[in-house]
Design a protein around this motif. Structure first.
Motif, PDB file in Angstrom:
ATOM      1  N   LEU A 169      42.141  52.125  39.137  1.00 11.99           N
ATOM      2  CA  LEU A 169      40.925  52.739  38.631  1.00 11.99           C
ATOM      3  C   LEU A 169      39.881  51.960  38.818  1.00 11.99           C
ATOM      4  CD1 LEU A 169      39.587  55.097  36.920  1.00 11.99           C
ATOM      5  CD2 LEU A 169      40.263  53.651  34.925  1.00 11.99           C
ATOM      6  N   GLU A 170      38.814  52.115  39.479  1.00 11.21           N
ATOM      7  CA  GLU A 170      37.637  51.468  39.634  1.00 11.21           C
ATOM      8  C   GLU A 170      36.499  52.296  39.170  1.00 11.21           C
ATOM      9  OE1 GLU A 170      37.361  50.602  43.915  1.00 11.21           O
ATOM     10  OE2 GLU A 170      39.042  49.380  43.677  1.00 11.21           O
ATOM     11  N   LEU A 171      35.538  51.477  38.225  1.00 13.28           N
ATOM     12  CA  LEU A 171      34.101  52.245  37.872  1.00 13.28           C
ATOM     13  C   LEU A 171      33.190  51.554  38.462  1.00 13.28           C
ATOM     14  CD1 LEU A 171      34.768  52.241  33.974  1.00 13.28           C
ATOM     15  CD2 LEU A 171      35.624  53.969  35.797  1.00 13.28           C
ATOM     16  N   TYR A 172      32.185  52.309  39.288  1.00 15.79           N
ATOM     17  CA  TYR A 172      31.101  51.946  39.936  1.00 15.79           C
ATOM     18  C   TYR A 172      29.876  51.676  38.934  1.00 15.79           C
ATOM     19  CZ  TYR A 172      34.333  52.734  43.548  1.00 15.79           C
ATOM     20  OH  TYR A 172      35.535  52.898  44.306  1.00 15.79           O
ATOM     21  N   VAL A 173      29.158  50.515  38.924  1.00 22.79           N
ATOM     22  CA  VAL A 173      28.296  50.497  37.818  1.00 22.79           C
ATOM     23  C   VAL A 173      27.145  49.635  38.354  1.00 22.79           C
ATOM     24  CG1 VAL A 173      30.124  50.044  35.959  1.00 22.79           C
ATOM     25  CG2 VAL A 173      29.249  48.172  37.181  1.00 22.79           C
ATOM     26  N   ASN A 174      25.852  49.814  37.425  1.00 24.21           N
ATOM     27  CA  ASN A 174      24.919  48.557  37.875  1.00 24.21           C
ATOM     28  C   ASN A 174      24.991  47.696  36.839  1.00 24.21           C
ATOM     29  OD1 ASN A 174      23.271  49.705  40.144  1.00 24.21           O
ATOM     30  ND2 ASN A 174      22.698  51.516  38.935  1.00 24.21           N
ATOM     31  N   CYS A 175      25.465  46.643  37.097  1.00 21.61           N
ATOM     32  CA  CYS A 175      25.812  45.455  36.098  1.00 21.61           C
ATOM     33  C   CYS A 175      24.596  45.030  35.577  1.00 21.61           C
ATOM     34  CB  CYS A 175      26.258  44.244  36.988  1.00 21.61           C
ATOM     35  SG  CYS A 175      25.172  43.318  37.668  1.00 21.61           S
ATOM     36  N   ILE A 178      49.125  39.402  46.036  1.00 22.69           N
ATOM     37  CA  ILE A 178      49.076  40.533  45.042  1.00 22.69           C
ATOM     38  C   ILE A 178      50.303  40.957  44.372  1.00 22.69           C
ATOM     39  CG2 ILE A 178      48.881  42.934  45.128  1.00 22.69           C
ATOM     40  CD1 ILE A 178      46.964  42.506  47.725  1.00 22.69           C
ATOM     41  N   LYS A 179      51.341  40.657  45.171  1.00 23.17           N
ATOM     42  CA  LYS A 179      52.844  40.953  44.521  1.00 23.17           C
ATOM     43  C   LYS A 179      52.972  40.041  43.372  1.00 23.17           C
ATOM     44  CE  LYS A 179      57.502  40.887  45.983  1.00 23.17           C
ATOM     45  NZ  LYS A 179      58.010  39.302  46.159  1.00 23.17           N
ATOM     46  N   GLU A 180      52.541  38.841  43.341  1.00 22.55           N
ATOM     47  CA  GLU A 180      52.693  37.862  42.344  1.00 22.55           C
ATOM     48  C   GLU A 180      51.567  38.296  41.098  1.00 22.55           C
ATOM     49  OE1 GLU A 180      55.171  36.165  41.790  1.00 22.55           O
ATOM     50  OE2 GLU A 180      55.894  36.539  43.821  1.00 22.55           O
ATOM     51  N   GLY A 181      50.667  39.358  41.531  1.00 26.07           N
ATOM     52  CA  GLY A 181      49.833  39.489  40.259  1.00 26.07           C
ATOM     53  C   GLY A 181      48.638  38.817  39.866  1.00 26.07           C
ATOM     54  N   LEU A 182      48.389  37.748  41.209  1.00 30.16           N
ATOM     55  CA  LEU A 182      47.262  36.805  41.271  1.00 30.16           C
ATOM     56  C   LEU A 182      45.945  37.201  41.862  1.00 30.16           C
ATOM     57  CD1 LEU A 182      49.638  33.906  41.974  1.00 30.16           C
ATOM     58  CD2 LEU A 182      48.740  34.677  39.671  1.00 30.16           C
ATOM     59  N   LEU A 183      46.177  38.318  42.648  1.00 31.36           N
ATOM     60  CA  LEU A 183      44.898  38.887  43.468  1.00 31.36           C
ATOM     61  C   LEU A 183      44.883  40.416  43.065  1.00 31.36           C
ATOM     62  CD1 LEU A 183      44.683  37.715  46.973  1.00 31.36           C
ATOM     63  CD2 LEU A 183      43.510  36.599  44.913  1.00 31.36           C
ATOM     64  N   CYS A 184      43.734  41.083  43.312  1.00 34.66           N
ATOM     65  CA  CYS A 184      43.493  42.222  42.856  1.00 34.66           C
ATOM     66  C   CYS A 184      42.870  42.753  44.263  1.00 34.66           C
ATOM     67  CB  CYS A 184      42.612  42.774  42.027  1.00 34.66           C
ATOM     68  SG  CYS A 184      42.890  42.085  40.590  1.00 34.66           S
ATOM     69  N   LYS A 185      43.348  44.039  44.811  1.00 33.79           N
ATOM     70  CA  LYS A 185      43.008  44.568  45.967  1.00 33.79           C
ATOM     71  C   LYS A 185      41.941  45.678  45.508  1.00 33.79           C
ATOM     72  CE  LYS A 185      44.676  46.585  50.037  1.00 33.79           C
ATOM     73  NZ  LYS A 185      45.871  46.964  50.803  1.00 33.79           N
ATOM     74  N   LEU A 186      40.701  45.792  45.823  1.00 36.40           N
ATOM     75  CA  LEU A 186      39.804  46.715  45.495  1.00 36.40           C
ATOM     76  C   LEU A 186      39.476  47.675  46.512  1.00 36.40           C
ATOM     77  CD1 LEU A 186      37.379  44.162  44.077  1.00 36.40           C
ATOM     78  CD2 LEU A 186      38.878  45.403  42.809  1.00 36.40           C
ATOM     79  N   PHE A 187      39.351  49.070  46.290  1.00 37.69           N
ATOM     80  CA  PHE A 187      38.920  50.142  47.112  1.00 37.69           C
ATOM     81  C   PHE A 187      37.716  50.669  46.966  1.00 37.69           C
ATOM     82  CE2 PHE A 187      43.661  49.885  46.217  1.00 37.69           C
ATOM     83  CZ  PHE A 187      44.252  49.926  47.627  1.00 37.69           C
ATOM     84  N   SER A 188      36.806  49.831  47.218  1.00 39.73           N
ATOM     85  CA  SER A 188      35.267  50.542  47.196  1.00 39.73           C
ATOM     86  C   SER A 188      35.296  51.306  48.416  1.00 39.73           C
ATOM     87  CB  SER A 188      34.374  49.451  46.897  1.00 39.73           C
ATOM     88  OG  SER A 188      34.135  48.828  48.122  1.00 39.73           O
ATOM     89  N   ASP A 189      34.059  52.286  48.163  1.00 31.87           N
ATOM     90  CA  ASP A 189      34.016  53.185  49.247  1.00 31.87           C
ATOM     91  C   ASP A 189      33.324  52.368  50.554  1.00 31.87           C
ATOM     92  OD1 ASP A 189      31.608  53.064  48.121  1.00 31.87           O
ATOM     93  OD2 ASP A 189      31.594  55.111  47.616  1.00 31.87           O
ATOM     94  N   GLU A 190      32.840  51.056  50.596  1.00 32.54           N
ATOM     95  CA  GLU A 190      32.288  50.423  51.675  1.00 32.54           C
ATOM     96  C   GLU A 190      33.183  49.852  52.693  1.00 32.54           C
ATOM     97  OE1 GLU A 190      29.813  47.389  50.000  1.00 32.54           O
ATOM     98  OE2 GLU A 190      29.503  48.638  48.031  1.00 32.54           O
TER      99      GLU A 190
END
Ligand SMILES: [Zn+2]
Ligand SMILES: [Zn+2]
Ligand SMILES: [Zn+2]
Length: 139
Positions: free
Chosen positions: A128-134, A64-76
């Motif tokens: 910022l996370e947008l929750y969608v129906n893909c 994450i620190k190297e910008g290679l991974l993202c951490k997602l905070f969905s509500d699950e």
């Protein structure tokens, strides 16, 4: 516009940053790379069995620190991790299938800059996370 980084490029970037590419780091990265919805740390731990929880967490933090991974905070519940495809970006997460997308939008950045006038202190980052129906789930 999406230039997906090749695994070898990404792993080379980790090495360039002065980190040794241990087998477990490679394994975690390869596991995440194949996942559209991301993995929680616990799932990575189970899938790799034997790497050890501390190593998994340390590796996630490093990537994450190297910008290679993202951490997602969905509500699950627990955060999920995915491989980052380009620099600063935001996420879409499909609420039906869990597929994660990335997008960039300069008007979002401008909006957040405007908001900072109303916020006490200095903004040092955002998420910022947008929750969608893909599109696949809609059709
Ligand atoms: Zn991302
Ligand atoms: Zn979907
Ligand atoms: Zn942003």
């Amino acid at each position: 516009m999406t230039t997906k980084l090749r695994r070898e490029d990404i792993l080379a970037a980790v090495e360039d940053a002065g980190h040794r590419l241990t087998g477990s780091r490679r394994a975690i990265f390869e596991l995440l790379e194949g996942m559209e919805g991301g993995f929680s740390a616990e799932e990575i731990n189970l899938a790799l069995g034997g790497v050890g929880r501390a190593t998994v967490y340390r590796t996630l933090r490093l990537l994450i620190k190297e910008g290679l991974l993202c951490k997602l905070f969905s509500d699950e519940g627990s955060p999920k991790y995915t491989v980052a495809k380009f620099g600063h970006h935001h996420h879409t997460i499909c609420v039906s299938c869990g597929k994660v997308g990335e997008f960039r939008d300069s008007s979002v950045e401008r909006l957040l800059k405007a908001v900072s006038a109303d916020i006490e202190g200095t903004i040092v980052g955002h998420n910022l996370e947008l929750y969608v129906n893909c599109s696949e789930c809609i059709s």
